[in-house]
Design an enzyme around this catalytic site. Structure first.
Site: not given
Lengths: 319, 319, 319, 319
Positions: B11, B21, B72-73, B103-104, B170-171, B222
């Site tokens: 995300g 930069r 995402r992959y 961290d994913g 905030g997952r 959430e």
């Protein structure tokens, strides 16, 4: 006219406090006593009324919401409610009123005028859905709030090549969607005033993507349908990695924009001047940059028109 | 080290551009060539890679989102994907990488390090849910965006004496809710890290009203449940004229706050310095105001802890 | 008309990019090729001209400044400069031009029209000092920037019971001071269009303090005098713990307000339509909410009028 | 401890109201009565003191300035002034105090402690120039205000290829300049803590221009010299079409950032807890994200250190 009352009614809107300040300060400059009526017609009936001083309206011009609070009070449609309100006006010696709110709140103001208490209406709503005025108090702030949100959504939409359906307020009117859509650089604007075809919207999004556009933003007026519903219809015609956002009540708040503060200040001062001239049962408007007023009865029989030239311009600017 | 690559993954978050930069300019100051990899691991595998100049990162420090796009992959979890990525690194002669994301996205970075391409991870997410760092890039901006929204909602909540349930992102983590709740003066903060009791929340709201408080605001993470669901549970215990608002993706966008820009600048420069020292397979953190780094393997085995002292303080400040 | 050019000239203003986007996208929707001319007339003469694509104007509607850069180039008043510019137009095959800037830049546009290259002017300046338009592109944003600054200054002024003299831009015009003064709740507005008396201002401040007002804010148009000079004159009549602030170039920047983006979009599209009709030597305005145009020669012989009703209203609202 | 007093002293700072709210609400949660002391030590001596209710601090967490007003009062350095203040404390039955302000205001607090009235100091200043705390209340908001201004100035600087010298506050400390300089992407940061050479600055600007950079921004701490003076020195080494801007008191105001509100809430609650433990003559800090306290005497003998790593990082990021 020795004493006037002020109330805010219906949904709150940024700039209502600036209008309250203008009415109070203008009236005081004529030596008129000013009374604040809390919670609109409900507070009038309940006698929740207090004398305002200059300082009562100090440092409120920049504050959202309304220091007089607001409430919906359908009971005031009945004569019984009106008579209770008039008792309170007698009790406090209030001669005339300024009512800030949507046109729904004008009906009560007209009744009071018919009972001999001149009332002038100020258009205070973010929806801009009131006839005989180009702009209502709160509209410009709400549009800016929506545009700032669209700018933020664009950041994340572009980063992920997503399609966003952004639902904005406006009740039956498309004004917020039209202005925020053009100002936000929306690819599609969906409003109650214009037909739309989800399949065509889907085709347009596909064309934009084929052309290399990194994101698509659809601004949807709440009067059409819910964002999720629209998104689901859209998904029938292809996967756009679509997301929906309902901006919600954030649109009602915030420090009023310069435009709304100036509009509220001009209208508030003008309302007092008209009451001074013995006028009542009228609503104030800003038409072609000029302060105007019309009989409330005329407002009830006419309909607000949105600026649909924005819809047409956007067709050529987004594509 | 002659050539490094930069990518953003997962995300997007405000401040990612400031980090890009910083990495690019710091590397160039050492005479290292810098390559931008678009769309994270997907772009790495696809070879969507370009050489960056100083001007490529000019005037982006204040922009939200990520100029390198993100995606995402999951396929990169398979060795097949990794080998394709390595082919591209070989092709462009890239020796080392900086990966900015949650961290994913560190797992892929660790794999590349194991294959001999040092990769350093930067914590870029609004959720603040990464271990071994007190703050992630984007968190401060998201919290400020939420607080500004709560300030606006308070305007309308106070005008109508309403209760608002504000759902924030905030997952699985409550950080945004905790910080924005305290900063927004929320009456209740509901987070995954702490038990809650809707009936007790309802009682508290009733007590606040009895005490004359004009509005109540509940900030809901959430990760706990949806705002509407919470509101419906709340209504079982009384009518609070409750409304719900889901702030949604607006929280991901916007010009980064000063804190996030400084955090991103420090971390970005530090990542290059560590790669210069031949380090890899590590993630950078800011702990107790000091730049730190840890092996990614250690991160995978540990859990981020939210600052729950905020939860306890709020109990005494709101009531 | 096959190819049009766009340039921005004179001082930059928020919304110029929205106007560039509108001109470019509208023209492209008619199949017209669009060329960007950098640095105004200087770039025209130097041939600093490039072909614009749809993507060139993507995601610029929300950006301040001008992607085409701007410059003052008095040499274009000489025919020699004009002929060099025309050579470049020939070279690139540009038939017509849109010039966005202050009325100073309209002279060059008129010369080009006289030479057979239709040019349409768009009022782009924060000063709002152009005749035949109620609002210029950039004015609304500048006023909002000033009002936000006044709101901040009020915080500290109230905390210390100070008097602040806030100098705002506007060159010879008082528009920014009038709008920002009313919207900012200024106690005094000093503009070139109205006489003023420092001793009287001092008396008013003393009266406000006697009445318990915690702070006083004087909004001063730069066209009158410098803030420090005014403050020193004021101090001759009493110690008001006065401070001066010169807002400066901050007023020229920032993301354009919704109003300015909509105004720029409407005017930009309209300019292309008028060029399509073979018109030139005209400047576009927004009068009474309607798009209008007038011959540049008429503009040169007339003067912009500020809305001085704001001055009079403020006298009764501030006191 | 039955009754505590709160005052704000010295220059106001955003977040002071959040601190006042935290102190008041925390104390009330322990059943302690809370008294507001207006205008700092001047109000203490004058007995300008009032009992605070929960509602007194309602809806102030988001407001800049201080509802308790502030003033400088050198007379309190004399024992005579202190004894007058103590008389007032006796009269109102106040046992202990929280003083929010700069370290200058800590001296008075220490004197009161020595007289048997425990006083705890909270660091409230935008300058961040207080020892034993990494951040002061108001600093984060001021830095964000400066960065937003630099972002706006960049718009106009880039449009005209100008050099801007932006003077920021901080008294003798360079903290605001360092943080805002890095976050604003400044090309040069000039602070009292580091030597500088105007000729070298001029050379750097020339190099940046030679490299095609469209604008240069120099952030100058007020403690070094005035912006105009710096600009004039700069002009001796070349024409950079330079402009100067003094941000001024705008930096003191505005709604506090989330960070400042959280910092103020934590420190305010902690101050009450420490007074409850019978502590006094101490100042609270936030060091390495932990709440700490130190004897005021230790503060007087030590010096605040700015984070000069920001200075060094910026050298490699700007160039």
């Amino acid at each position: 006219m020795k004493k006037i009352g002020i109330m805010t009614s219906g949904g709150d809107a940024p700039g209502m406090n600036a209008a309250i300040r203008a009415v109070a300060r203008r009236a005081m400059s004529f030596g008129i006593e000013v009374y604040g009526i809390n919670y609109g017609y409900a507070g009038l009936v309940a006698g929740d009324i207090f004398k305002m001083e200059r300082s009562t309206v100090g440092d409120i011009i920049n504050r959202g919401g309304t220091i007089l609070y607001s409430a919906r009070y359908p009971e005031f449609a009945q004569e019984e409610g009106q008579l209770k309100g008039i008792e309170q006006l007698k009790k406090f010696g209030i001669d005339a009123l300024v009512v800030i709110g949507g046109d729904g709140s004008y009906h009560g103001a007209l009744r009071l005028t018919e009972h001999g208490y001149n009332a002038v209406g100020l258009p205070g709503t973010i929806d801009n859905d009131i006839p005989y005025t180009d702009f209502t108090i709160g509209f410009d702030t709400a549009v800016n709030t929506v545009v700032e949100s669209i700018d933020k959504i664009r950041d994340t939409a572009a980063s992920h090549e997503r399609t966003f359906v952004v639902e904005v307020m406006g009740r039956g009117a498309g004004d917020i969607a039209l202005w925020a859509g053009v100002a936000g650089g929306a690819d599609e604007i969906i409003v109650p005033e214009r037909e739309f075809n989800v399949e065509q919207v889907a085709k347009n999004i596909q064309n934009l993507r084929a052309r290399g556009k990194k994101h698509t933003i659809v601004v949807l007026a709440e009067g059409v349908m819910h964002a999720d519903e629209f998104m689901n219809q859209l998904k029938q015609y292809g996967d756009f990695d679509a997301r929906s956002t309902v901006l919600g009540h954030v649109q009602r708040g915030g420090s009023p924009s310069a435009r709304d503060r100036v509009l509220a200040s001009k209208m508030g001062a003008y309302a007092v001047d008209l009451l001074n001239e013995g006028k009542g049962g009228i609503a104030i408007g800003m038409e072609a940059n000029e302060l105007t007023y019309h009989n409330m009865t005329d407002l009830f029989s006419s309909k607000h028109k949105a600026d649909l030239s924005l819809y047409d311009i956007n067709k050529t600017l987004a594509k």
